[in-house]
Design a protein around this motif. Structure first.
Motif, PDB file in Angstrom:
ATOM      1  N   ASN A  12      25.140 -44.553  11.389  1.00 50.41           N
ATOM      2  CA  ASN A  12      24.719 -43.502  10.478  1.00 50.41           C
ATOM      3  C   ASN A  12      23.850 -44.107   9.384  1.00 50.41           C
ATOM      4  N   PRO A  13      22.625 -43.732   9.353  1.00 52.35           N
ATOM      5  CA  PRO A  13      21.794 -44.229   8.264  1.00 52.35           C
ATOM      6  C   PRO A  13      22.330 -43.710   6.940  1.00 52.35           C
ATOM      7  N   LYS A  15      22.267 -42.328   3.332  1.00 48.55           N
ATOM      8  CA  LYS A  15      21.392 -41.621   2.405  1.00 48.55           C
ATOM      9  C   LYS A  15      21.424 -42.341   1.058  1.00 48.55           C
ATOM     10  N   GLN A  91      17.033 -39.333   0.795  1.00 49.89           N
ATOM     11  CA  GLN A  91      16.242 -40.194   1.675  1.00 49.89           C
ATOM     12  C   GLN A  91      17.136 -41.252   2.317  1.00 49.89           C
ATOM     13  N   ASP A  92      16.696 -41.700   3.464  1.00 42.15           N
ATOM     14  CA  ASP A  92      17.457 -42.769   4.120  1.00 42.15           C
ATOM     15  C   ASP A  92      17.272 -44.066   3.341  1.00 42.15           C
ATOM     16  N   THR A  95      19.596 -48.802   7.327  1.00 42.15           N
ATOM     17  CA  THR A  95      20.528 -48.729   8.449  1.00 42.15           C
ATOM     18  C   THR A  95      21.100 -50.119   8.652  1.00 42.15           C
TER      19      THR A  95
END
Lengths: 241, 610
Positions: A12-13, A15, A91-92, A95
């Motif tokens: 899960n990237p 946030k 925003q991401d 990861t």
């Protein structure tokens, strides 16, 4: 908590947020009006309503007996910093795993602290305030301002790293569309100061440092004399100009 | 792991952390630090956790008395600071590190001392600490507590730490079941047998088999043969022994015969020679070695002058003296309210006896110190008959001879019990009974066992009242003699008889406690008696003063009378003188020569006027 696990995972990237248990934003004030200067640092909960900001500013001015002109300045400064923080939200961030070194080199009143340690950006259980408290207790620091200062210093660095990550990911996405060859370089750059996890935590290495390295990673706490403080302040003054 | 097996014996961890093992990771750890075990990151694996954990614990155990801080640990560990802190907090919470370490130095030292004492006992120690301290002082049994919890089952108390006692042979002898003497066991417990052996050899007349009380004759060629005064005077002894070979020994005279010069000499030589009594005695010349020792101990500061070297024999004498004086005090107390000094009989005699006995028997006795009971039995066997005889005599006689009854009954079998019995008989039965009662109560409470264990023994003793061995018979005799006075006391004696039922430990404790209680009561008695004596003496003094005053008054009266008489005489004389004068004047008148005399008198008067 948005996810069931407090830990970020590779899949899960993450946030954008401050990678600690509480998503609190470090705010730093440095306002000068008519020769009167107000410097302060504290943490702010970005989910609080913005109406709180003015209330806080008024209160602060009253408590510190500052001229009323400061109210708007303080409120404005906080508001700006919060907006900047919010601009990254959603925003991401990154990861995968990311452990970054945190370096402390701060002076609070007469206490000088130098320290460095690793921080896992995926650990959303981490608590800089708790860490700072333990640090002060262990090192026998009595000045009550030191603990919060350490915590804020950590948060500021984490915030900075988070911002860096967000921007680097955004950039790499842009680059993905065009030049693929850039990707690798960017990725390694994005990870920037992150440590090589496999080198540190791989099967071959021990997580226990070698004895001669202990002193290197030992925190340094110095109590400065008045003269030293004055000298340092003068030096800082010069540097800022 | 070698290290683990060694370390486990050395460090204290709380009982709730007993899951800990160097080799494995327990479920508790898996649950509490889940992030290491869900494979979520290469930075967190069981291996890494174990490394963290082992390092932190080892680091702590380098010096368990000091508080290990997180900041100290983290410089040595690679990893997320928050995770490290979590592991550290986890270990600290479970007491695997910083267990019993307090921040302030005061508590630190306290915990440190507790720790040194509790090394090796991993668990349960925690529960005991604070409630029970390591036993260094009084045994469990001696403590004033509330009534026992009679419902609790018996828990044999952990054996107290063994204490090195001089003359270890006795320790082994009494503690057959591996029990070592508790710290409070006194020398009289340990060496009681020696003393009793000496006392046992009360002087018995070689002819009439009676006790030689104050004065006796000793056959100089054979030290142990003595004759009482009566028998000697009536020539009631072997024809082949010459009267000249008997030496008259009046213990009363001899004991009192320390002149100031001799005492001074003794002190000087003790200062010079210390414990070397042979030299001291040689210096004093007029006194024997034992007399010197006895005298020195009698002196108020005698103990100070003696070093520890000769403690054994010295102690025997001390104890002997104490008990003797107690007895004599008690005796005089019972028979008549008199000053102790007026009744030196038993005390002095005892000293004399011990002197003689030790003269003859000292070396074997001392050698026997650490020998078994059998050896002593051999020594004693020829005397048993005499003892019985004495006993019979003693029972018929008054209180002053009470010691003789108790002395011989004491046996080598279990000196402590004998001590208790002896102390008991010296006291009023009710005193001992209550002492024993209190001791048993305290003991029951202490060990959380029921009282019944002691009470049951009464029956057991009764049923066992006629045991075969001579040892036990004598013990039983003690029982009987005590029980005559108070059945309750069989509790103590019961303990001594029924070795198999109550743990040796318990018995000893009960006995010790009883003995202490009894001794305390005895001390109280003695103090009371002293007080009475003082009062009496003061009364006598006041009386004497009164008499003195009365006498003086009487003398004054007499004097007054005498004065009155003299006064009367003087008046008489005066009257007669006046009468005589009148007579003379009358004669002059009648003679008719008044004129010239009158003239001269008037002339004289005019002269004066002029």
């Amino acid at each position: 908590m948005k996810s069931h696990s407090p830990w970020g995972t590779a899949k899960n990237p993450v946030k954008f947020r401050i990678p600690t248990a509480d998503n609190l934003v470090p705010i730093r004030l440095d306002i000068e009006i008519d020769g009167q200067r107000c410097r302060d640092a504290f943490i702010w909960n970005p989910s609080d309503p913005d109406s709180e900001i003015v209330v806080f500013a008024k209160r602060t001015v009253k408590d510190l007996k500052l001229p009323p002109a400061f109210v708007t300045q303080i409120a404005q400064s906080i508001q700006t910093q919060l907006s900047e923080f919010r601009s990254y939200e959603g925003q991401d961030m990154y990861t995968g795993e990311k452990v970054v070194p945190i370096k402390l080199d701060i002076r609070v009143n007469h206490t000088l602290i130098k320290d460095h340690f690793l921080w896992d950006l995926n650990n959303f259980e981490s608590d800089p305030e708790e860490f700072a408290k333990t640090f002060c207790k262990d090192m026998g620091i009595e000045d009550p301002e030191v603990g919060p200062a350490i915590a804020i210093a950590i948060r500021e660095q984490l915030y900075e790293i988070a911002v860096q990550n967000v921007t680097s990911i955004r950039e790499s996405r842009i680059n993905k569309k065009g030049r693929r060859g850039f990707e690798h370089i960017q990725a390694s750059k994005a990870s920037g100061n992150a440590v090589d996890l496999f080198k540190l935590f791989g099967n071959k290495s021990s997580v226990v440092r070698k004895r001669k390295e202990w002193d290197v990673y030992e925190p340094i706490v110095d109590l400065l004399s008045n003269e030293e403080v004055d000298a340092l302040e003068a030096k800082e003054e010069r540097n800022t100009r | 792991m070698d290290r683990s097996s060694q370390d486990l014996e050395l460090y204290t961890i709380p009982s709730y952390s007993s899951w800990f093992s160097w080799n494995n990771i327990h479920e508790v750890e898996r649950f509490s630090l889940r992030e290491f075990f869900d494979g979520s990151s290469v930075t967190r694996s069981p291996r890494i956790y174990k490394e963290y954990r082992d390092f932190i614990i080892s680091k702590y155990r380098e010096d368990p008395s000091r508080k290990l801080t997180f900041t100290e640990v983290r410089k040595s560990l690679v990893g997320d600071i928050s995770v490290l802190l979590k592991v550290f907090t986890f270990l600290e919470k479970w007491g695997l590190i910083n267990f019993n370490v307090a921040d302030n130095s005061e508590k630190n030292s306290y915990e440190g001392s507790a720790r040194t004492a509790s090394f090796g006992v991993e668990e349960e120690e925690d529960n005991w600490r604070g409630r029970v301290k390591v036993e260094e002082g009084a045994p469990y049994g001696v403590r004033v507590v509330a009534a026992p919890n009679s419902m609790k089952p018996i828990i044999a108390p952990p054996p107290p730490p063994s204490v090195a006692v001089d003359g270890g042979g006795f320790v082994g002898e009494v503690g057959e079941s591996g029990f070592k003497w508790p710290p409070l066991a006194s020398y009289s417990d340990v060496y009681g047998e020696l003393m009793q052996q000496e006392k046992k050899k009360a002087l018995v007349c070689g002819s009439c088999k009676e006790n030689c009380d104050s004065a006796h004759y000793q056959y100089t060629k054979e030290g142990s043969f003595v004759l009482c005064e009566k028998c000697f005077k009536s020539g009631n002894y072997d024809k082949n022994k010459l009267a000249d070979d008997f030496k008259y020994k009046d213990s009363a005279n001899q004991a009192a015969a320390w002149t100031d010069a001799e005492t001074l000499l003794l002190l000087e030589s003790v200062l010079k020679h210390g414990d070397d009594w042979d030299l001291v005695a040689k210096n004093v010349q007029t006194k024997s070695k034992l007399e010197c020792i006895a005298k020195l101990i009698e002196l108020p500061f005698g103990d100070l002058m003696l070093g520890a070297g000769n403690r054994k024999s010295r102690y025997l004498d001390v104890i002997g003296d104490i008990t003797n004086s107690r007895q004599s005090g008690l005796a005089s107390n019972e028979s008549q309210e008199s000053v102790k000094a007026e009744d030196p009989g038993p005390e002095v005699k005892d000293k004399e006896q011990s002197r003689e006995l030790t003269d003859t028997d000292q070396s074997p006795e001392l050698k026997d110190n650490d020998n078994s009971a059998e050896h002593k039995d051999e020594d004693l066997s020829p005397e048993l008959k005499d003892e019985d005889q004495q006993k019979g005599d003693a029972k018929n006689e008054g209180p002053p001879l009470k010691r003789l009854r108790t002395g011989p009954t004491s046996d080598v079998g279990n000196s402590l019990m004998k001590q208790v019995a002896r102390i008991s008989t010296m006291l009023g039965p009710h005193v001992t009974a209550s002492a024993a009662d209190a001791a048993v109560t305290a003991l029951c409470y202490e060990n959380q066992c029921s009282r019944e264990i002691f009470d049951d023994d009464d029956n057991y003793v009764d049923s066992k009242a006629s045991p075969e061995t001579s040892d036990q018979r004598r013990v039983a005799e003690v029982d009987n003699s005590v029980e005559e006075e108070e059945p309750n006391q069989s509790e103590i004696q019961g303990i001594s008889c029924v070795k198999s039922i109550i743990p040796q430990n318990l018995r000893t404790r009960a006995a010790t406690a009883t003995a202490l209680g009894a001794a305390a009561a005895n001390a109280k008695l003695l103090a009371d008696q002293e007080e009475r004596e003082i009062g009496q003496l003061v009364a006598t003094m006041i009386e004497a003063q009164l008499t003195k005053l009365q006498r003086k008054l009487k003398y004054f009266d007499d004097l007054e009378q005498i004065m009155g008489k003299e006064h009367a005489q003087l008046e008489e004389l005066e009257e007669s003188l006046i009468a005589e004068r009148i007579n003379v004047l009358q004669r002059i008148f009648s003679a008719g020569i008044t004129k010239p005399k009158e003239q001269t008198s008037t002339m004289h008067q005019t002269d004066v006027v002029q």
